[in-house]
Motif scaffolding. Structure first.
Motif, PDB file in Angstrom:
ATOM      1  N   LYS A  32       1.002  -1.197  -0.094  1.00 40.37           N
ATOM      2  CA  LYS A  32      -0.335   0.135  -0.309  1.00 40.37           C
ATOM      3  C   LYS A  32       0.461   1.437   0.129  1.00 40.37           C
ATOM      4  O   LYS A  32       2.181   0.623   0.583  1.00 40.37           O
ATOM      5  CB  LYS A  32      -0.839   0.016   0.991  1.00 40.37           C
ATOM      6  CG  LYS A  32      -2.066  -1.020   1.187  1.00 40.37           C
ATOM      7  CD  LYS A  32      -2.979  -1.760   3.091  1.00 40.37           C
ATOM      8  CE  LYS A  32      -3.525  -2.637   2.072  1.00 40.37           C
ATOM      9  NZ  LYS A  32      -4.310  -2.181   3.580  1.00 40.37           N
ATOM     10  N   SER A  33       0.333   2.262  -0.821  1.00 37.14           N
ATOM     11  CA  SER A  33       0.833   3.996  -0.522  1.00 37.14           C
ATOM     12  C   SER A  33       0.108   4.148   0.318  1.00 37.14           C
ATOM     13  O   SER A  33      -0.781   3.906   1.164  1.00 37.14           O
ATOM     14  CB  SER A  33       0.446   4.358  -2.018  1.00 37.14           C
ATOM     15  OG  SER A  33      -0.781   4.133  -2.036  1.00 37.14           O
ATOM     16  N   GLN A  67      -4.950   5.619  -4.426  1.00 33.50           N
ATOM     17  CA  GLN A  67      -4.025   4.643  -5.723  1.00 33.50           C
ATOM     18  C   GLN A  67      -4.173   3.457  -6.042  1.00 33.50           C
ATOM     19  O   GLN A  67      -3.732   2.845  -6.855  1.00 33.50           O
ATOM     20  CB  GLN A  67      -2.232   6.038  -5.298  1.00 33.50           C
ATOM     21  CG  GLN A  67      -1.123   5.217  -6.120  1.00 33.50           C
ATOM     22  CD  GLN A  67       0.001   6.092  -5.621  1.00 33.50           C
ATOM     23  OE1 GLN A  67       0.699   6.944  -5.547  1.00 33.50           O
ATOM     24  NE2 GLN A  67       0.983   5.337  -5.858  1.00 33.50           N
ATOM     25  N   TYR A  68      -3.498   2.946  -4.547  1.00 32.37           N
ATOM     26  CA  TYR A  68      -2.970   1.821  -4.640  1.00 32.37           C
ATOM     27  C   TYR A  68      -4.452   0.574  -5.459  1.00 32.37           C
ATOM     28  O   TYR A  68      -4.334  -0.339  -5.276  1.00 32.37           O
ATOM     29  CB  TYR A  68      -2.194   1.287  -3.528  1.00 32.37           C
ATOM     30  CG  TYR A  68      -3.231   1.002  -2.370  1.00 32.37           C
ATOM     31  CD1 TYR A  68      -4.129   0.002  -1.774  1.00 32.37           C
ATOM     32  CD2 TYR A  68      -3.103   1.958  -0.965  1.00 32.37           C
ATOM     33  CE1 TYR A  68      -4.709  -0.160  -0.941  1.00 32.37           C
ATOM     34  CE2 TYR A  68      -3.469   1.759   0.115  1.00 32.37           C
ATOM     35  CZ  TYR A  68      -5.040   0.905  -0.082  1.00 32.37           C
ATOM     36  OH  TYR A  68      -5.727   0.129   1.321  1.00 32.37           O
ATOM     37  N   TYR A  77      -2.581  -0.417  -9.351  1.00 31.31           N
ATOM     38  CA  TYR A  77      -1.880  -1.075  -7.735  1.00 31.31           C
ATOM     39  C   TYR A  77      -1.093  -1.566  -8.938  1.00 31.31           C
ATOM     40  O   TYR A  77       0.548  -1.708  -7.950  1.00 31.31           O
ATOM     41  CB  TYR A  77      -2.701  -2.480  -7.718  1.00 31.31           C
ATOM     42  CG  TYR A  77      -1.364  -3.402  -6.895  1.00 31.31           C
ATOM     43  CD1 TYR A  77      -1.771  -2.838  -5.624  1.00 31.31           C
ATOM     44  CD2 TYR A  77      -1.330  -4.672  -6.791  1.00 31.31           C
ATOM     45  CE1 TYR A  77      -1.145  -3.416  -4.575  1.00 31.31           C
ATOM     46  CE2 TYR A  77      -0.419  -5.166  -5.806  1.00 31.31           C
ATOM     47  CZ  TYR A  77      -0.483  -4.620  -4.555  1.00 31.31           C
ATOM     48  OH  TYR A  77       0.016  -5.043  -3.735  1.00 31.31           O
ATOM     49  N   THR A 120       1.638   1.485  -8.150  1.00 34.16           N
ATOM     50  CA  THR A 120       2.079   1.800  -6.748  1.00 34.16           C
ATOM     51  C   THR A 120       3.225   0.843  -6.115  1.00 34.16           C
ATOM     52  O   THR A 120       4.298   0.932  -6.251  1.00 34.16           O
ATOM     53  CB  THR A 120       1.042   1.361  -5.833  1.00 34.16           C
ATOM     54  OG1 THR A 120       0.060   1.986  -6.175  1.00 34.16           O
ATOM     55  CG2 THR A 120       1.162   0.973  -4.886  1.00 34.16           C
ATOM     56  N   GLN A 155       5.844   2.145  -7.662  1.00 31.03           N
ATOM     57  CA  GLN A 155       7.051   2.849  -6.517  1.00 31.03           C
ATOM     58  C   GLN A 155       6.955   2.307  -5.219  1.00 31.03           C
ATOM     59  O   GLN A 155       8.634   2.847  -5.040  1.00 31.03           O
ATOM     60  CB  GLN A 155       5.869   4.029  -6.000  1.00 31.03           C
ATOM     61  CG  GLN A 155       5.733   4.915  -7.210  1.00 31.03           C
ATOM     62  CD  GLN A 155       4.380   6.216  -7.143  1.00 31.03           C
ATOM     63  OE1 GLN A 155       3.815   5.980  -6.331  1.00 31.03           O
ATOM     64  NE2 GLN A 155       4.416   7.251  -7.528  1.00 31.03           N
ATOM     65  N   GLN A 156       6.690   1.738  -4.743  1.00 32.25           N
ATOM     66  CA  GLN A 156       6.934   0.781  -3.550  1.00 32.25           C
ATOM     67  C   GLN A 156       8.031  -0.773  -3.692  1.00 32.25           C
ATOM     68  O   GLN A 156       8.501  -1.087  -2.683  1.00 32.25           O
ATOM     69  CB  GLN A 156       5.262   0.469  -3.274  1.00 32.25           C
ATOM     70  CG  GLN A 156       4.832   1.483  -2.820  1.00 32.25           C
ATOM     71  CD  GLN A 156       4.741   2.655  -2.092  1.00 32.25           C
ATOM     72  OE1 GLN A 156       5.218   2.013  -0.774  1.00 32.25           O
ATOM     73  NE2 GLN A 156       4.885   4.062  -2.161  1.00 32.25           N
ATOM     74  N   GLU A 165       4.438   9.099 -13.961  1.00 28.95           N
ATOM     75  CA  GLU A 165       3.974  10.424 -12.186  1.00 28.95           C
ATOM     76  C   GLU A 165       3.498  11.666 -12.725  1.00 28.95           C
ATOM     77  O   GLU A 165       2.651  11.378 -12.061  1.00 28.95           O
ATOM     78  CB  GLU A 165       5.545  10.387 -11.123  1.00 28.95           C
ATOM     79  CG  GLU A 165       5.680   8.760 -10.909  1.00 28.95           C
ATOM     80  CD  GLU A 165       6.668   9.034  -9.782  1.00 28.95           C
ATOM     81  OE1 GLU A 165       6.974   8.284  -8.633  1.00 28.95           O
ATOM     82  OE2 GLU A 165       7.896   9.750  -9.954  1.00 28.95           O
TER      83      GLU A 165
END
Length: 415
Positions: free
Chosen positions: A31-32, A37-38, A42, A45, A48-49, A204
Motif C-alpha cells: 500500500k501507498s 492510488q493503490y 496497483y 503503486t 513506486q513501492q 508519475e
C-alpha cells in the motif's frame, strides 16, 4: 524419445499450473499512503513501492526519454492551453503511441528472474488485482496490467478533468463547469503541480494529475474509512480469527445498501428493513457475520455512507455486536455489493469455498438471482458470484468467485 504421461499425471500437472496462477489469500497488498492510488493503479503503486524495481525503472534510458518527452508536452501545455481544459487533459493523458512504446520497453526488459519477473510472480498473480489476465504468459500479463493502469489514468482524467460522461452520470459526474474560468485556473495549477517533485518515473505526472483531479472533485470515495483493517472492521477481523466456521451453514450474511433520495436522510427506510431481515438470520445462527455494503451514492455527492449508517442501526437499534459486523463502504451498485463482499471475504481470511447468504427485500433478492449475473458480466467482465439455493423470498445463497479481485479500470470511485 517421446515421453508419455498417464492421464491422471497430466491432470495433476494442469492443476498445479492453474494453482500457480490463482490469487493467494495470504497475500498482503503493498500500500501507498493514498488508498485511492493503490486501489485504482496497483501496478503503478508497485513500481513506486518496490525498491529494486523502482531503481530498475528509473535507470531505464528508454523510459526516461519517454518521461522527458511527456514533461516537455505538459510544459508546452502550460504555455499554450490557457482556458482550454481538454488541452491540459490531453497533455497529461497517455496517447496510444505512448502506451504502446512503454509496453514494448517493458516487454524488452522483462526476464523471468529479474525484478519485472518477480513482480509478476510475487505480486500481480498473487494479489488477484489483474486476475482476468492470468491465463496470459507472465510477460503478457505485465503488459496487460500496464495497459489497464494507463487506461485507468486516462479514464479518470477524461471524466474528472475533461468532463467526459461516466458510466453513471447521475451519481458520478464531474463537480465543475468546464466554462468556469476559475476551473480553468485550477486545472492549469494541477498540471503545474503534476510536474513538481522528483517525478522520476514515466507515469508519475499523469498519476499525480489524476489523483489531484479526484481530490478537487471531492471524489476520494475509494479511500472512505481506510484503513478499515485497523479501524471500522478491526473488531470483526479479530473475531474472524477465532471463528469456528463449521458451526454455521453460511460464512456471511450480505446486506446490500439502499440510498435515500434526499441529502438530509442518513438511512433510508429500505436500509432499515434490510438490516432487520439480516438481523433475524444472524440471530438464528445462520452466519457469524453480517456484511453491510454501500458507499456514499444517493443522492449526488451525499455525505452519508450506506454501510456506516446500516452498521450504526444494527448496533444501536437492533443490538447486534460490532464484532459481528463488517463494513463495505465503497459499493455504488448492486453489482459491486456482490463483488466487494467477495473481496473482503478473501482479504479478511473468510472461507470462500463456503456458501454465503444475501438478505434483502423481495424485489432485489429475485433481481440478484435472475438478472444481476448478466449485468455483472456486461459491466465487470465476469461473474463475481454463483447462485446457490433460494431460501425464501428475501434470502438466497451465493458462492464467491475470486475473480472479483480484478480492479475495474473505469470506476475510479470504486475500482
Amino acid at each position: 524419445m517421446k515421453v508419455f504421461y498417464p492421464f491422471f499425471m497430466l491432470c495433476l500437472l494442469w492443476q498445479g499450473l492453474q494453482a500457480q496462477h490463482k490469487p493467494e489469500q495470504a497475500y498482503q497488498l503493498i500500500k501507498s499512503n493514498n488508498a485511492v492510488q493503490y486501489k485504482n493503479y496497483y501496478l503503478l503503486t508497485l513500481f513506486q513501492q518496490l525498491p529494486e524495481l523502482n531503481k530498475m525503472l528509473k535507470e531505464n534510458s528508454v523510459l526516461k526519454k519517454i518521461a522527458d518527452t511527456k514533461s516537455a508536452q505538459v510544459n508546452e501545455a502550460l504555455k499554450t492551453c490557457k482556458a482550454d481544459i481538454s488541452c491540459y487533459a490531453n497533455a497529461l493523458k497517455f496517447s496510444t503511441e505512448e502506451i504502446t512504446a512503454i509496453s514494448q520497453e517493458l516487454s524488452n526488459s522483462y526476464k523471468e528472474n529479474n525484478e519485472l519477473g518477480k513482480l509478476v510472480s510475487n505480486h500481480l498473480i498473487a494479489s488477484g488485482c489483474y486476475t482476468l489476465y492470468t491465463n496470459e504468459n507472465p510477460k503478457n500479463l505485465l503488459i496487460k496490467a500496464w495497459e489497464q493502469d494507463a487506461n485507468a489514468l486516462n479514464y479518470t482524467i477524461g471524466v474528472y478533468v475533461a468532463g467526459n460522461k461516466p458510466n453513471y452520470p447521475k451519481i458520478d459526474s464531474i463537480s465543475f463547469s468546464l466554462k468556469d474560468k476559475e476551473y480553468a485556473e485550477l486545472t492549469a495549477a494541477n498540471a503545474s503541480l503534476a510536474l513538481q517533485g522528483q517525478n522520476e518515473l514515466f507515469f508519475e505526472p499523469a498519476l499525480n494529475f489524476a489523483l489531484v483531479a479526484l481530490e478537487l472533485n471531492e471524489r476520494n470515495d475509494a479511500a472512505d474509512y481506510e484503513p478499515m483493517v485497523s479501524g471500522v472492521n478491526q473488531p470483526a477481523i479479530s473475531q474472524i480469527k477465532k471463528t469456528d466456521w463449521k458451526k454455521y451453514p453460511y460464512s456471511v450474511i450480505l446486506v446490500p445498501g439502499a440510498g435515500p433520495e434526499d441529502k438530509e436522510t442518513a438511512l433510508s427506510a429500505g436500509g432499515m428493513i434490510r438490516c432487520r431481515l439480516a438481523a433475524i438470520q444472524y440471530l438464528k445462527g445462520q452466519a457469524p457475520f453480517i456484511v453491510v455494503s454501500g458507499g456514499r451514492v444517493h443522492p449526488y455527492k451525499t455525505k452519508f455512507s450506506e454501510a456506516f449508517e446500516m452498521k450504526k442501526f444494527l448496533i444501536e437499534t437492533l443490538q447486534i455486536p460490532e464484532s459481528a459486523i463488517i463494513m463495505e463502504p465503497h459499493a455504488r451498485h448492486t453489482t459491486t455489493n456482490m463483488r466487494n463482499c467477495v473481496r473482503l471475504m478473501f482479504r479478511y481470511g473468510i472461507p470462500v469455498d463456503k456458501p454465503a447468504m444475501v438478505s434483502t427485500v423481495k424485489s432485489q433478492s429475485y433481481y440478484i438471482t435472475t438478472v444481476l449475473l448478466e449485468r455483472c458480466k456486461k459491466e465487470l467482465g465476469y461473474y463475481p458470484y454463483q447462485n446457490g439455493k433460494r431460501l425464501s423470498d428475501t434470502e438466497s445463497e451465493f458462492y464467491p468467485n475470486t475473480t472479483s479481485l480484478q480492479i475495474d479500470f473505469d470506476e475510479p470511485l470504486d475500482p
